[in-house]
Write an enzyme that holds these catalytic residues in place. Structure first.
Site, PDB file in Angstrom:
ATOM      1  N   GLU A  43      37.288 -17.899   8.022  1.00  0.00           N
ATOM      2  CA  GLU A  43      36.057 -18.352   8.686  1.00  0.00           C
ATOM      3  C   GLU A  43      36.107 -18.054  10.188  1.00  0.00           C
ATOM      4  O   GLU A  43      35.814 -18.894  11.026  1.00  0.00           O
ATOM      5  CB  GLU A  43      35.869 -19.874   8.472  1.00  0.00           C
ATOM      6  CG  GLU A  43      35.887 -20.302   7.012  1.00  0.00           C
ATOM      7  CD  GLU A  43      35.579 -21.783   6.797  1.00  0.00           C
ATOM      8  OE1 GLU A  43      35.848 -22.258   5.684  1.00  0.00           O
ATOM      9  OE2 GLU A  43      35.059 -22.442   7.726  1.00  0.00           O
TER      10      GLU A  43
ATOM     11  N   ASN B 141      42.306 -24.132   1.604  1.00  0.00           N
ATOM     12  CA  ASN B 141      41.671 -23.644   2.827  1.00  0.00           C
ATOM     13  C   ASN B 141      41.706 -24.743   3.896  1.00  0.00           C
ATOM     14  O   ASN B 141      41.476 -25.919   3.580  1.00  0.00           O
ATOM     15  CB  ASN B 141      40.216 -23.254   2.500  1.00  0.00           C
ATOM     16  CG  ASN B 141      39.544 -22.404   3.565  1.00  0.00           C
ATOM     17  OD1 ASN B 141      40.143 -21.468   4.090  1.00  0.00           O
ATOM     18  ND2 ASN B 141      38.304 -22.749   3.895  1.00  0.00           N
TER      19      ASN B 141
ATOM     20  N   ASP C   3      35.708 -17.233  13.962  1.00  0.00           N
ATOM     21  CA  ASP C   3      34.865 -17.154  15.147  1.00  0.00           C
ATOM     22  C   ASP C   3      35.708 -17.642  16.320  1.00  0.00           C
ATOM     23  O   ASP C   3      36.689 -18.366  16.136  1.00  0.00           O
ATOM     24  CB  ASP C   3      33.547 -17.925  15.021  1.00  0.00           C
ATOM     25  CG  ASP C   3      33.689 -19.337  14.452  1.00  0.00           C
ATOM     26  OD1 ASP C   3      32.757 -19.794  13.756  1.00  0.00           O
ATOM     27  OD2 ASP C   3      34.721 -19.985  14.731  1.00  0.00           O
TER      28      ASP C   3
ATOM     29  N   GLU D  47      40.238 -28.470   3.662  1.00  0.00           N
ATOM     30  CA  GLU D  47      40.389 -29.431   4.764  1.00  0.00           C
ATOM     31  C   GLU D  47      40.954 -30.779   4.308  1.00  0.00           C
ATOM     32  O   GLU D  47      40.348 -31.827   4.513  1.00  0.00           O
ATOM     33  CB  GLU D  47      39.042 -29.610   5.464  1.00  0.00           C
ATOM     34  CG  GLU D  47      38.470 -28.276   5.968  1.00  0.00           C
ATOM     35  CD  GLU D  47      37.103 -28.378   6.629  1.00  0.00           C
ATOM     36  OE1 GLU D  47      36.563 -27.311   7.006  1.00  0.00           O
ATOM     37  OE2 GLU D  47      36.585 -29.500   6.780  1.00  0.00           O
TER      38      GLU D  47
ATOM     39  N   HIS E 132      38.774 -20.974  13.088  1.00  0.00           N
ATOM     40  CA  HIS E 132      37.702 -21.292  14.028  1.00  0.00           C
ATOM     41  C   HIS E 132      38.400 -21.555  15.361  1.00  0.00           C
ATOM     42  O   HIS E 132      38.987 -22.611  15.556  1.00  0.00           O
ATOM     43  CB  HIS E 132      36.943 -22.547  13.593  1.00  0.00           C
ATOM     44  CG  HIS E 132      36.105 -22.354  12.380  1.00  0.00           C
ATOM     45  ND1 HIS E 132      34.976 -21.560  12.376  1.00  0.00           N
ATOM     46  CD2 HIS E 132      36.223 -22.849  11.123  1.00  0.00           C
ATOM     47  CE1 HIS E 132      34.427 -21.590  11.171  1.00  0.00           C
ATOM     48  NE2 HIS E 132      35.159 -22.363  10.391  1.00  0.00           N
TER      49      HIS E 132
END
Ligand SMILES: OC[C@H]1CNC[C@@H](O)[C@@H]1O[C@@H]1O[C@H](CO)[C@@H](O[C@@H]2O[C@H](CO)[C@@H](O[C@@H]3O[C@H](CO)[C@@H](O)[C@H](O)[C@H]3O)[C@H](O)[C@H]2O)[C@H](O)[C@H]1O
Length: 313
Positions: A231, A168, A233, A127, A204
């Site tokens: 990651e 990432n 979702d 990030e 995400h």
């Protein structure tokens, strides 16, 4: 057949999820062991847990996660070494360049060295960008500028030459200044022969804003690096309704197909099993039901959509 074995039957390395001390013996244990082959530690491998005080390293929880994985024939994606969050105050307070470089190298050597040859990959930096494509404010960027990134990758490579080294990031799911900045950064790193192996797209997602994911995965793969969904979702704006869950089904299939269609995409990792335990619950309360199992650990339509797609192969 598990999601993991079906993903492998489709030519990928794994279907993964998160694990940590809170879930290793919890009620999700059976699903985690039964469905997934690759695991990302949710919090115990982060800087504030491994080195809360300067020079004092705590590996009890991280060792327990590594041993859980090895005892169950699972692999680990180390997460994460250099991140603006979960940084102890003693790191945040550093202003001297040489001092910070030494501290970064020492932390990476200790954390990566401890699990040398035992992990599949590391999220080396996490990030680093703002939504407008500028670098996010952090002690690392404030003191070292962009140079903290090659420093972290070179140190990680020396500490474990076998681990795949990832950058990432989240919100790389649609065209815009953030993914452009990521691609430009990767090209700069490649031009400097920095040992970066892969890009992790956290993924995400917000239901209803998913359609660009396959195209953006292809753009990330155009760098020639491995890519992974790290990651996953897909959160639903409340109220959660049967129609919205139906839409979510199609969206989970679209993301999975997006990875299957890109040879450089090595695998998909979820960020949780049941809606009940997702980080979304506390962090984004206006949203819900982001995962493939409901609060009672019953498989949702999202699971069926992914299962069906992988079976079709
Ligand atoms: O925010 C979601 C993603 C975004 N991308 C990066 C990825 O690393 C991030 O994951 C989230 O990253 C967060 C920050 O590290 C994690 O949050 C940690 O989650 C841990 C387990 O619940 C929390 O630890 C518990 O904290 C409690 C209260 O402070 C203590 O009582 C518990 O003993 C302690 O285990 C930490 O404070 C909390 O910071 C979330 O679990 C995790 O899902």
């Amino acid at each position: 057949a598990s999601l993991n074995s079906m993903m492998q039957a489709n030519g990928k390395l794994y279907f993964g999820n998160i694990i940590d001390t809170n879930t290793m013996q919890g009620n999700e244990d059976g699903v985690l062991k039964g469905e997934f082959g690759m695991f990302t530690p949710e919090y115990s491998w982060k800087w504030n847990r491994i080195q809360p005080e300067k020079g004092k390293f705590h590996f009890n929880d991280s060792d327990a996660v590594m041993e859980w994985a090895e005892a169950n024939g699972k692999q680990i994606r180390g997460h994460t070494l250099v991140w603006h969050q979960n940084i102890p105050d003693w790191v945040d307070a550093i202003t001297d360049k040489e001092d910070l470089m030494k501290v970064i190298k020492d932390h990476i050597n200790k954390a990566v060295g401890r699990y040398k040859g035992r992990v599949y990959a590391w999220d080396v930096v996490n990030e680093v960008f703002n939504e407008d494509g500028t670098f996010r404010d952090s002690v690392f960027y404030r003191v070292l500028g962009e140079d903290f990134i090659p420093l972290a990758f070179r140190t990680a490579r020396e500490a474990d030459p076998n681990a795949k080294l990832y950058i990432n990031e989240y919100n790389l799911d649609y065209a815009g200044p953030k993914i452009d900045a990521m691609l430009n950064l990767v090209h700069r790193l490649q031009a400097q022969n920095v040992p970066i192996d892969a890009i992790g797209s956290q993924t995400h997602l917000t239901s209803g804003r998913v359609n660009e994911v396959p195209a953006q995965l292809k753009r990330l793969a155009s760098t020639g690096l491995d890519i992974a969904v790290t990651e996953l979702d897909i959160r639903i704006k409340r109220p959660v309704t049967p129609a919205k869950l139906q839409q979510q089904k199609g969206e989970y299939a679209l993301v999975t197909k997006g990875c299957l269609e890109v040879p450089a995409c090595v695998g998909i990792s979820m960020w949780g099993v049941s809606d009940q335990n997702s980080w979304v619950k506390e962090a984004l309360p206006a949203f819900g039901a982001p995962l493939m199992w409901d609060g009672n650990l019953r498989r949702k339509g999202a699971y069926g959509a992914v299962d069906g797609l992988l079976r079709k192969g």
